[in-house]
Scaffold this active site. Structure first.
Site: not given
Length: 597
Positions: A433, A503-504, A455, A415, A480-481
């Site tokens: 992302t 950053g996941g 994901d 992302t 998603s984060s």
């Protein structure tokens, strides 16, 4: 038929632009001097502006947004231009082959737009299971066509532009087209990531573009041109998202995905053509920092970040950690890190069990806000003691009766983030992302395709047969984060902050860090971004390598924490309102800058 639809769409778009855009385009885009950013750690000063600000992870992309705003464009206009330039100059992180979450503030209300990728109609929950029933490794699933979701960012931006754009759609593509045709200098970060990647060279198109004839990445400063991408962008500029999701470009995407030799995917032309973004209700909650109360607004499911951050803060407020200051050396203390990481474990346990695409997954107790109920969070906080829990179980909001299996831990990546405030005080927080660095490593017509389907949970159910909320299903959007965030003063309604990060799963902690740092510890935005990173995903206590003194690490270990020090490369881009204007910060771990007047 496709040509007819293109002509019809062009006619309709022209009519709309004449009717809705009373201000003519005044963009005279100038290619800026192209600095060579660092891939390591470069201190950033923070930037004060009076009327507007743009914070992005790459200087060329920041400049594109700046020039759009100077030409009279809105924050949304600038975001479109920035995204198109990022497709070119930061291809490892985002692009037109991926998806995004966008939060928009129009001066009165907050809107949330979901441009997340979707699973193809032919996908099923066993997508990432091997013939023996065991899940693939991450890279087994990611590299190739199997992991590619239907890209949504362009159609989502098109939809939002129709409502909030000021400049014509086509104008917003001029910076990216010019840079693609004339070339841009390879940055140190791009060079470093190209050198480290093991899979990108396996794709002939990507290898020919990113590497020389000896298979070495183009050196820092090499001028890289992308005429194929320029042609695709010209098509989108003229005909809108249809030029990407239907017709020849769409056929190229389908051919690439389905013809991969070892790991083909399932996308069809029908999947691409039917993609629709979603406008969702923002997830907003109050956060008290006496004497003020702030309104934190983030992205709802399929986003997990706003819920997790709200849970961490709500739990932390019920512990002694709520009142703990920074240490004398300006860093979080071991005691505060103990309470924070314990709260994070509890939040991540709930995230693993409950959060998924709301079109497929019912919220616990009938509402996502049940996970942010003050009574529920106070009860979760009572689980925190002097010793760490190491791994904890999800809670059960009152009235909840859902048989779901927690999602097993698996990697999340990727992302980029864009934060913009325009001269009217309207704001965009856009996290965008293609997932893992360089996505699926499949290049089509000058841009990379996402690996977003990774994901989803590779394991669809547990040993008892209970389903994972975030399992693969046809047409579903993966959890998603991504956490684009807007903060307001609740009493006045005034915008206080715009921020986000790549950053996941750690995005959640990066955003929590700058929110707590500015609102509780009184840091300016750059100081908050500069703080070392930390967190927990319901296992180890994670600290950014070389970020904390040895005494802090030892104190945590003495409490019983299993500490792991590691690279935690955030990419925070954020803007806060200050007296007289704005103060923007950008992450020293990346090559971004803030620009504004």
């Amino acid at each position: 038929m496709w040509i007819f639809r293109i002509k019809l769409a062009t006619l309709l778009l022209t009519v709309l632009l004449v009717a809705c855009n009373t201000q003519p385009a005044r963009l005279n885009y100038t290619v800026p001097v192209q600095p060579e950013g660092s891939s390591g750690y470069t201190e950033k000063p923070g930037w004060q502006t009076a009327t507007f600000a743009v914070a992005v992870a790459n200087p060329l992309a920041t400049d594109a947004g700046y020039q759009i705003l100077k030409a009279g464009g809105s924050a949304l206009d600038a975001a479109v231009a920035v995204q198109m330039v990022l497709t070119l100059v930061e291809p490892q992180s985002s692009g037109i082959g991926g998806g995004a979450f966008l939060m928009y503030f129009d001066g009165e209300s907050v809107e949330a737009y979901d441009g997340r990728e979707t699973a193809p109609a032919a996908a099923n929950e066993d997508l990432f299971l091997k013939p023996d029933g065991k899940p693939m490794s991450f890279m087994e699933g990611a590299v190739g066509g199997r992991s590619v979701g239907v890209p949504g960012v362009v159609r989502m931006l098109e939809q939002v532009h129709q409502q909030h754009g000021k400049l014509p759609w086509a104008t917003l593509f001029e910076p990216a087209i010019r840079l693609a045709e004339q070339g841009f200098k390879v940055s140190a970060r791009l060079n470093t990531m190209l050198a480290a990647d093991r899979y990108l060279r396996q794709d002939p198109e990507a290898a020919a573009y990113f590497y020389d004839s000896n298979g070495q990445p183009w050196p820092v400063g090499h001028v890289l041109r992308n005429p194929e991408l320029a042609r695709v962008l010209r098509g989108i500029a003229m005909h809108g998202s249809m030029a990407l999701l239907e017709g020849p470009v769409a056929q190229s995407i389908v051919d690439k995905v389905r013809s991969h030799v070892t790991n083909p995917g399932e996308i069809t032309l029908a999947d691409l053509a039917r993609y629709q973004p979603r406008k969702r209700e923002p997830l907003c909650h109050d956060h008290a920092v006496p004497p003020k109360v702030y309104r934190l607004c983030g992205f709802p499911p399929p986003g997990s970040g706003a819920i997790a951050i709200g849970q961490i803060f709500g739990i932390l407020q019920n512990t002694p950690g709520a009142a703990l200051p920074l240490s004398s050396d300006g860093l979080p203390t071991a005691d505060w890190l103990h309470f924070y990481t314990e709260a994070a474990r509890l939040a991540f346990a709930d995230r693993a069990k409950y959060v998924g695409d709301p079109d497929f997954v019912a919220p616990p107790a009938g509402a996502w806000m049940s996970l942010l109920s003050p009574g529920y969070l106070a009860g979760r906080a009572r689980l925190i003691g002097d010793r760490p829990m190491k791994v904890t179980r999800p809670g059960q909001p009152e009235g909840m009766r859902i048989n779901l299996a927690p999602m097993p831990d698996q990697p999340e990546y990727g992302t980029s983030h864009i934060s913009i405030v325009d001269a009217q005080g309207h704001a965009v927080a856009l996290t965008t992302t293609i997932e893992n660095a360089f996505g699926s490593r499949q290049m089509v017509r000058g841009f990379l395709l996402n690996n977003e389907l990774t994901d989803f949970s590779f394991t669809p159910r547990d040993a008892q047969g209970n389903f994972v909320a975030n399992r693969v299903q046809p047409g579903k959007r993966p959890r998603s984060s991504m956490s684009p965030t807007l903060v307001f003063d609740k009493a006045t309604g005034q915008l206080v902050m715009v921020g986000g990060s790549p950053g996941g799963a750690f995005i959640i902690h990066y955003i929590a860090k700058i929110l707590w740092g500015t609102l509780h510890w009184g840091l300016n935005m750059q100081q908050a971004i500069d703080l070392p990173n930390f967190g927990s995903a319901n296992s180890f206590t994670l600290l950014e390598e070389k970020g904390f003194p040895a005494a802090t690490v030892k104190a945590l270990e003495a409490k019983g924490h299993n500490v792991q020090e590691m690279d935690m490369t955030s990419g925070l881009q954020a803007i806060q309102r200050i007296p007289g204007g704005y103060f923007g910060g950008t992450d020293p771990r990346r090559e971004g800058v803030v620009m504004g007047d």
